[in-house]
Design an enzyme around this catalytic site. Structure first.
Site, PDB file in Angstrom:
ATOM      1  N   GLY A  55      39.557  37.224  45.397  1.00  0.00           N
ATOM      2  CA  GLY A  55      40.383  36.964  44.210  1.00  0.00           C
ATOM      3  C   GLY A  55      41.337  38.109  43.945  1.00  0.00           C
ATOM      4  O   GLY A  55      41.561  38.505  42.804  1.00  0.00           O
ATOM      5  N   SER A 112      44.628  38.276  44.644  1.00  0.00           N
ATOM      6  CA  SER A 112      46.061  37.986  44.551  1.00  0.00           C
ATOM      7  C   SER A 112      46.599  38.129  43.136  1.00  0.00           C
ATOM      8  O   SER A 112      47.801  38.004  42.911  1.00  0.00           O
ATOM      9  CB  SER A 112      46.340  36.561  45.060  1.00  0.00           C
ATOM     10  OG  SER A 112      45.712  35.610  44.218  1.00  0.00           O
ATOM     11  N   SER A 114      30.729  38.495  33.179  1.00  0.00           N
ATOM     12  CA  SER A 114      31.570  38.431  31.986  1.00  0.00           C
ATOM     13  C   SER A 114      30.670  38.715  30.790  1.00  0.00           C
ATOM     14  O   SER A 114      29.466  38.414  30.841  1.00  0.00           O
ATOM     15  CB  SER A 114      32.151  37.012  31.844  1.00  0.00           C
ATOM     16  OG  SER A 114      32.645  36.800  30.536  1.00  0.00           O
ATOM     17  N   TYR A 147      30.843  27.952  31.836  1.00  0.00           N
ATOM     18  CA  TYR A 147      31.335  29.248  32.339  1.00  0.00           C
ATOM     19  C   TYR A 147      30.301  30.343  32.047  1.00  0.00           C
ATOM     20  O   TYR A 147      29.887  31.074  32.944  1.00  0.00           O
ATOM     21  CB  TYR A 147      32.675  29.581  31.676  1.00  0.00           C
ATOM     22  CG  TYR A 147      33.262  30.913  32.078  1.00  0.00           C
ATOM     23  CD1 TYR A 147      33.931  31.062  33.298  1.00  0.00           C
ATOM     24  CD2 TYR A 147      33.163  32.023  31.242  1.00  0.00           C
ATOM     25  CE1 TYR A 147      34.482  32.291  33.659  1.00  0.00           C
ATOM     26  CE2 TYR A 147      33.702  33.246  31.597  1.00  0.00           C
ATOM     27  CZ  TYR A 147      34.373  33.376  32.810  1.00  0.00           C
ATOM     28  OH  TYR A 147      34.914  34.594  33.165  1.00  0.00           O
TER      29      TYR A 147
HETATM   30  P1  NDP Z   1      42.890  35.473  37.473  1.00  0.00           P
HETATM   31  O1  NDP Z   1      43.032  34.020  37.219  1.00  0.00           O
HETATM   32  O2  NDP Z   1      43.949  36.409  37.025  1.00  0.00           O
HETATM   33  O3  NDP Z   1      42.634  35.733  39.028  1.00  0.00           O
HETATM   34  C1  NDP Z   1      41.650  35.002  39.712  1.00  0.00           C
HETATM   35  C2  NDP Z   1      41.717  35.359  41.181  1.00  0.00           C
HETATM   36  O4  NDP Z   1      40.737  34.571  41.874  1.00  0.00           O
HETATM   37  C3  NDP Z   1      43.065  35.038  41.798  1.00  0.00           C
HETATM   38  O5  NDP Z   1      43.398  36.043  42.733  1.00  0.00           O
HETATM   39  C4  NDP Z   1      42.827  33.712  42.514  1.00  0.00           C
HETATM   40  O6  NDP Z   1      43.698  33.660  43.617  1.00  0.00           O
HETATM   41  C5  NDP Z   1      41.369  33.905  42.949  1.00  0.00           C
HETATM   42  N1  NDP Z   1      40.672  32.654  43.228  1.00  0.00           N
HETATM   43  C6  NDP Z   1      40.416  31.633  42.379  1.00  0.00           C
HETATM   44  N2  NDP Z   1      39.791  30.635  43.021  1.00  0.00           N
HETATM   45  C7  NDP Z   1      39.641  31.046  44.308  1.00  0.00           C
HETATM   46  C8  NDP Z   1      39.104  30.455  45.466  1.00  0.00           C
HETATM   47  N3  NDP Z   1      38.573  29.208  45.439  1.00  0.00           N
HETATM   48  N4  NDP Z   1      39.102  31.155  46.623  1.00  0.00           N
HETATM   49  C9  NDP Z   1      39.641  32.392  46.673  1.00  0.00           C
HETATM   50  N5  NDP Z   1      40.176  33.008  45.614  1.00  0.00           N
HETATM   51  C10 NDP Z   1      40.190  32.335  44.443  1.00  0.00           C
HETATM   52  O7  NDP Z   1      41.466  35.873  36.831  1.00  0.00           O
HETATM   53  P2  NDP Z   1      40.859  37.274  36.377  1.00  0.00           P
HETATM   54  O8  NDP Z   1      41.451  38.367  37.141  1.00  0.00           O
HETATM   55  O9  NDP Z   1      40.891  37.306  34.902  1.00  0.00           O
HETATM   56  O10 NDP Z   1      39.330  37.046  36.783  1.00  0.00           O
HETATM   57  C11 NDP Z   1      38.678  37.780  37.811  1.00  0.00           C
HETATM   58  C12 NDP Z   1      37.168  37.729  37.553  1.00  0.00           C
HETATM   59  O11 NDP Z   1      36.873  38.377  36.318  1.00  0.00           O
HETATM   60  C13 NDP Z   1      36.608  36.313  37.449  1.00  0.00           C
HETATM   61  O12 NDP Z   1      35.361  36.257  38.100  1.00  0.00           O
HETATM   62  C14 NDP Z   1      36.414  36.125  35.944  1.00  0.00           C
HETATM   63  O13 NDP Z   1      35.413  35.191  35.641  1.00  0.00           O
HETATM   64  C15 NDP Z   1      36.067  37.532  35.512  1.00  0.00           C
HETATM   65  N6  NDP Z   1      36.315  37.803  34.106  1.00  0.00           N
HETATM   66  C16 NDP Z   1      37.578  37.766  33.584  1.00  0.00           C
HETATM   67  C17 NDP Z   1      37.783  38.032  32.249  1.00  0.00           C
HETATM   68  C18 NDP Z   1      39.142  38.006  31.596  1.00  0.00           C
HETATM   69  O14 NDP Z   1      39.203  38.089  30.351  1.00  0.00           O
HETATM   70  N7  NDP Z   1      40.232  37.925  32.346  1.00  0.00           N
HETATM   71  C19 NDP Z   1      36.660  38.380  31.348  1.00  0.00           C
HETATM   72  C20 NDP Z   1      35.384  38.368  31.999  1.00  0.00           C
HETATM   73  C21 NDP Z   1      35.234  38.103  33.323  1.00  0.00           C
HETATM   74  P3  NDP Z   1      44.295  32.345  44.300  1.00  0.00           P
HETATM   75  O15 NDP Z   1      44.642  31.388  43.187  1.00  0.00           O
HETATM   76  O16 NDP Z   1      45.472  32.873  45.054  1.00  0.00           O
HETATM   77  O17 NDP Z   1      43.206  31.840  45.183  1.00  0.00           O
END
Ligand code: NDP
Length: 241
Positions: free
Chosen positions: A13, A15, A139, A152
């Site tokens: 993740g 990107s 989270s 979630y």
């Molecule tokens: P974003 O939506 O900004 O980024 C999510 C990342 O995951 C992207 O790079 C996306 O890339 C990748 N991704 C999603 N699905 C897939 C897949 N099937 N295969 C490979 N890559 C995947 O989210 P966040 O940065 O906010 O979240 C990151 C982590 O932090 C998550 O686990 C989230 O649950 C956790 N989190 C976030 C919080 C927040 O407030 N933001 C709070 C608590 C936890 P692409 O679409 O290119 O595949």
């Protein structure tokens, strides 16, 4: 910096959002990083920008063969993988009146099953190597019982239990396991909610920046000797629960 030179890491993740910030942070600490996500163009552009210590792999981690493919690719790239950060995840709110049940399996696949598979396969290899670090992104939602968060938060709670047990099972092997539970962080994760006309959770309070979560990842990776930072919770300063 408290890290030996020449370490290697895989960040899923990577990107966008927190994963992108983690990749940047690890590279800035002289770690070679393999960035993994689905959006190829974005990943390649990011890698080119980060520089020579970054490489990338386009992969849908929700697919059942992805963890094995990642282990093989990372081993080919680095020889030994020192650090695995299971960060990829999605957020879909789940109020009983509105939840689209078609979103259930994809959320289980990426937020739980993919992390379990990747953790287990990399843990076995790290155990053979007598060293490594696995970090799973949970989270603060894992511990919050509130309307709309059942699936979630429930999956993150399950992930926390799995991660804790993995740490226990690997105790004494040289492999450190930890989980990081962020609070509200300003990323694209809330875009799906907003597209559905729901207020994003990042609209209620001043959110944290992804870099602040990346700092905790680096801190976890810097543990040495007999120390293992097993759990880090990072709340936004306005989060009063
Ligand atoms: P974003 O939506 O900004 O980024 C999510 C990342 O995951 C992207 O790079 C996306 O890339 C990748 N991704 C999603 N699905 C897939 C897949 N099937 N295969 C490979 N890559 C995947 O989210 P966040 O940065 O906010 O979240 C990151 C982590 O932090 C998550 O686990 C989230 O649950 C956790 N989190 C976030 C919080 C927040 O407030 N933001 C709070 C608590 C936890 P692409 O679409 O290119 O595949």
């Amino acid at each position: 910096m408290n890290l030996p030179k020449g370490k290697t890491a895989v960040v899923t993740g990577a990107s966008a959002g927190i994963g992108e910030a983690i990749a940047r942070k690890l590279v800035s600490a002289d770690i070679r990083v393999l960035l993994v996500a689905r959006r190829e163009e974005r990943l390649k552009a990011l890698c080119a920008e980060i520089g020579k210590n970054a490489s990338c792999m386009t992969l849908d981690m929700a697919e059942t063969g992805a963890a094995q493919a990642l282990l093989e690719a990372a081993t080919k790239e680095f020889g030994t993988v020192d650090i695995l950060v299971n960060n990829a995840g999605i957020l879909r709110t789940s109020h009983v009146d509105e939840f689209d049940l078609d979103e259930l399996d994809p959320m289980i696949a990426i937020n739980y099953a993919a992390v379990v598979r990747t953790s287990i396969l990399f843990a076995r290899r790290m155990k053979t190597n007598s060293g490594g670090q696995i970090i799973n992104l949970s989270s603060i939602g894992a511990g919050i019982t509130a309307a709309g968060t059942g699936i979630y938060g429930g999956l993150k709670a399950a992930l926390e239990r799995f991660t804790e047990v993995l740490r226990i099972e690997l105790a004494g092997s040289g492999v450190r396991v930890g989980l990081i539970a962020p609070g509200t962080t300003s990323t694209e994760i809330f875009e799906d909610m907003k597209a559905k006309g729901q207020p994003g959770w990042d609209e209620f309070i001043p959110a944290m920046e992804p870099e602040e979560i990346a700092r905790a990842v680096l801190f976890m990776c810097e543990q040495s000797g007999n120390a293992n930072a097993a759990r880090i919770h990072i709340y936004a300063t306005s989060e009063g629960f």
